[in-house]
Scaffold this active site. Structure first.
Site, mmCIF file in Angstrom:
data_model
loop_
_atom_site.group_PDB
_atom_site.id
_atom_site.type_symbol
_atom_site.label_atom_id
_atom_site.label_comp_id
_atom_site.label_asym_id
_atom_site.label_seq_id
_atom_site.Cartn_x
_atom_site.Cartn_y
_atom_site.Cartn_z
ATOM 1 N N HIS A 137 -9.696 -45.180 -5.458
ATOM 2 C CA HIS A 137 -9.534 -46.371 -6.298
ATOM 3 C C HIS A 137 -10.462 -47.441 -5.720
ATOM 4 C CE1 HIS A 137 -7.413 -49.980 -7.817
ATOM 5 N NE2 HIS A 137 -6.755 -49.210 -8.648
ATOM 6 N N ASP A 214 -4.146 -44.562 1.322
ATOM 7 C CA ASP A 214 -3.794 -45.358 0.165
ATOM 8 C C ASP A 214 -2.659 -44.602 -0.532
ATOM 9 O OD1 ASP A 214 -3.494 -46.551 -2.263
ATOM 10 O OD2 ASP A 214 -5.607 -46.448 -2.844
ATOM 11 N N GLN A 217 -0.113 -44.347 -5.230
ATOM 12 C CA GLN A 217 0.441 -43.374 -6.182
ATOM 13 C C GLN A 217 1.476 -42.474 -5.520
ATOM 14 O OE1 GLN A 217 0.052 -43.231 -9.453
ATOM 15 N NE2 GLN A 217 -1.393 -44.922 -9.444
ATOM 16 N N LYS A 240 4.423 -50.210 -8.594
ATOM 17 C CA LYS A 240 4.401 -48.809 -9.032
ATOM 18 C C LYS A 240 5.630 -48.066 -8.521
ATOM 19 C CE LYS A 240 -0.573 -48.865 -9.343
ATOM 20 N NZ LYS A 240 -1.882 -48.381 -8.859
ATOM 21 N N CYS A 378 -10.127 -47.921 -12.529
ATOM 22 C CA CYS A 378 -10.565 -48.496 -11.255
ATOM 23 C C CYS A 378 -11.094 -47.418 -10.314
ATOM 24 C CB CYS A 378 -9.449 -49.277 -10.572
ATOM 25 S SG CYS A 378 -8.906 -50.692 -11.498
HETATM 26 C C1 PLP Z 1 -2.797 -48.999 -8.294
HETATM 27 C C2 PLP Z 1 -3.607 -48.444 -7.192
HETATM 28 C C3 PLP Z 1 -4.182 -49.270 -6.222
HETATM 29 C C4 PLP Z 1 -4.097 -50.769 -6.273
HETATM 30 O O1 PLP Z 1 -2.801 -51.235 -6.425
HETATM 31 P P1 PLP Z 1 -2.599 -52.818 -6.614
HETATM 32 O O2 PLP Z 1 -1.171 -52.940 -6.958
HETATM 33 O O3 PLP Z 1 -3.506 -53.213 -7.755
HETATM 34 O O4 PLP Z 1 -2.985 -53.442 -5.345
HETATM 35 C C5 PLP Z 1 -4.889 -48.688 -5.209
HETATM 36 N N1 PLP Z 1 -5.013 -47.360 -5.120
HETATM 37 C C6 PLP Z 1 -4.475 -46.529 -6.017
HETATM 38 C C7 PLP Z 1 -4.628 -45.048 -5.828
HETATM 39 C C8 PLP Z 1 -3.758 -47.041 -7.086
HETATM 40 O O5 PLP Z 1 -3.223 -46.205 -7.973
#
Ligand code: PLP
Length: 420
Positions: A137, A214, A217, A240, A378
């Site tokens: 992302h 990260d 998800q 999320k 993104c």
């Molecule tokens: C949504 C997402 C982000 C960013 O999350 P934010 O809430 O916008 O900070 C980063 N990495 C992944 C894989 C995502 O799905």
């Protein structure tokens, strides 16, 4: 509960996981859009919030609202206790060793930027390298580009296969004495791929490189155990995870947090201030400058309670079954190609349809009550890797059903009719 599944007659697993009951906990789902039943399949962008989260947040502002940590009055004590209780909930949710390893941020974007600007700035020098992957992302690309540019360091990118999997051999080859950090997604938001996190850490640690995941998800689809993973940092975003927006989590190993410089300066992150010298507070407070998103933290704590009560392993099993059902159903749609076909994937159906722009797909689906996301998600380098400008993406959460998938497929038939 078994009887509900039997009455429903089908589809849902006849176990303790009762999707109808879960759906009733999410009031937003019980509405029509454009006169159609809402099929909310945009969970990878943000998930809906259960009633318990809404209630806790409303009650906080109605009954407990006060600033935390410094107050001597009862409301402040209650607010502080609720805030710190949420930290303990998150700690247990991801099995961190200590609650001081849980830092509240604004989002996973901020969590990653925090690491880049503190740990990264301290460690990365001229000629050093940061290793990311081709399925990141933008939030896990740009912060590293910024610090690399500032320091004259180099970003190295692990390539992915046509199925959307990390090329582990290439990863291993990219790691070297100049690798100062590995920052990789635990699950791709564009492809659904779940990366081999344990292996990623093992390989990096053999070469002395710390690892950030990260987990934006992964955290709402599978049980996370940061001690078992042995990762150095783990980033989570609250909205999320069925929690509110504006709140995120950074897990960091205690030994790193101790030696990292602060991220932002302000109140709460200090232990003493004079004009000559300021001494910093200890972690996690050192990294939580200013009045935090108290209500957001408490809401996130309620979301963690909710998920824990449902059981993330049960959620994962439910979503796995739906993903299989959805994958089979999409294969029946003419001219449709799924992007991201790793057997190690979760809850995401990214696809393109021959000669039809994803934006047009999304617009027609919306008219049918089906909410999906279209675009580059993104993750523009992922789109480039597959030679496409965009995909349409349906993404699942615990409250989705076969009915949602059926609505998606019948709306895609409508797309076929319109463009056919
Ligand atoms: C949504 C997402 C982000 C960013 O999350 P934010 O809430 O916008 O900070 C980063 N990495 C992944 C894989 C995502 O799905």
């Amino acid at each position: 509960m078994t009887s509900t599944a039997q009455v429903a007659g089908d589809t849902e697993r006849a176990s303790a996981f009762d999707v109808d009951r879960i759906r009733r906990d999410f009031p937003i789902l019980a509405q029509t859009v454009h006169g159609k039943r809402l099929a909310y399949l945009d969970n990878a962008a943000t998930a809906q919030k259960p009633q318990s989260v809404l209630d806790v947040m409303e009650r906080y502002y109605r009954e407990d609202n006060a600033n935390i940590h410094r107050g001597v009055h009862l409301l402040s004590e209650r607010a502080t206790a609720a805030y710190e209780a949420a930290r303990a909930k998150v700690q247990h949710f991801i099995n961190a060793r200590h609650s001081r390893e849980i830092i509240f941020t604004r989002s996973s974007t901020e969590s990653i930027n925090l690491v880049a600007q503190t740990f990264g700035r301290q460690r990365i020098g001229h000629g050093d390298e940061v290793v990311i992957s081709a399925m990141e992302h933008h939030s896990n690309i740009v912060p590293w580009q910024m610090i690399c540019e500032e320091k004259g360091a180099r970003l190295r990118v692990v390539p992915i296969t046509d199925a959307g999997e990390l090329r582990l051999g290439e990863y291993e080859r990219l790691l070297g004495p100049r690798t100062k950090l590995v920052a990789i997604t635990h699950m791709s938001n564009a492809l659904g791929t779940v990366t081999p996190a344990r292996q990623i850490v093992e390989i990096a640690h053999q070469r002395g490189a710390p690892v950030l995941f990260d987990g934006s998800q992964a955290a709402y689809h599978m049980t996370i155990d940061v001690q078992a993973l042995d990762c150095d940092f783990y980033a989570i975003t609250g909205h999320k995870l069925y929690g509110p927006t504006g709140i995120g989590v950074l897990y960091g190993k205690s030994e790193h947090l101790e030696s990292m410089p602060p991220y932002q300066g302000g109140g709460d992150m200090i232990s003493a201030v004079t004009f000559e010298k300021t001494t910093y507070n200890t972690p996690p407070y050192k990294f939580e400058a200013g009045t935090p998103n108290i209500c957001g933290v408490i809401g996130l704590g309620a979301a963690v309670d909710y998920i824990t009560a449902v059981g993330l392993d049960e959620v994962a099993a439910h979503e796995r079954e739906l993903l299989r059902y959805g994958t089979d159903a999409l294969h029946e749609v003419r001219g449709l190609r799924i992007i991201g076909t790793s057997p190690h994937k979760a809850s995401i159906l990214s696809f393109v349809m021959k000669d039809i722009h994803p934006h047009d797909i999304g617009t027609i689906l919306d008219q049918e009550g089906v909410a999906i996301r279209t675009g580059h998600h993104c993750a523009m380098p992922v789109m480039e890797r597959f030679g496409i400008p965009a995909t349409a993406r349906a993404s699942l959460a615990m409250y989705n059903t076969r009915e949602d998938i059926d609505a998606l497929v019948s709306a895609l038939r409508r797309v076929e009719e319109v463009f056919g």
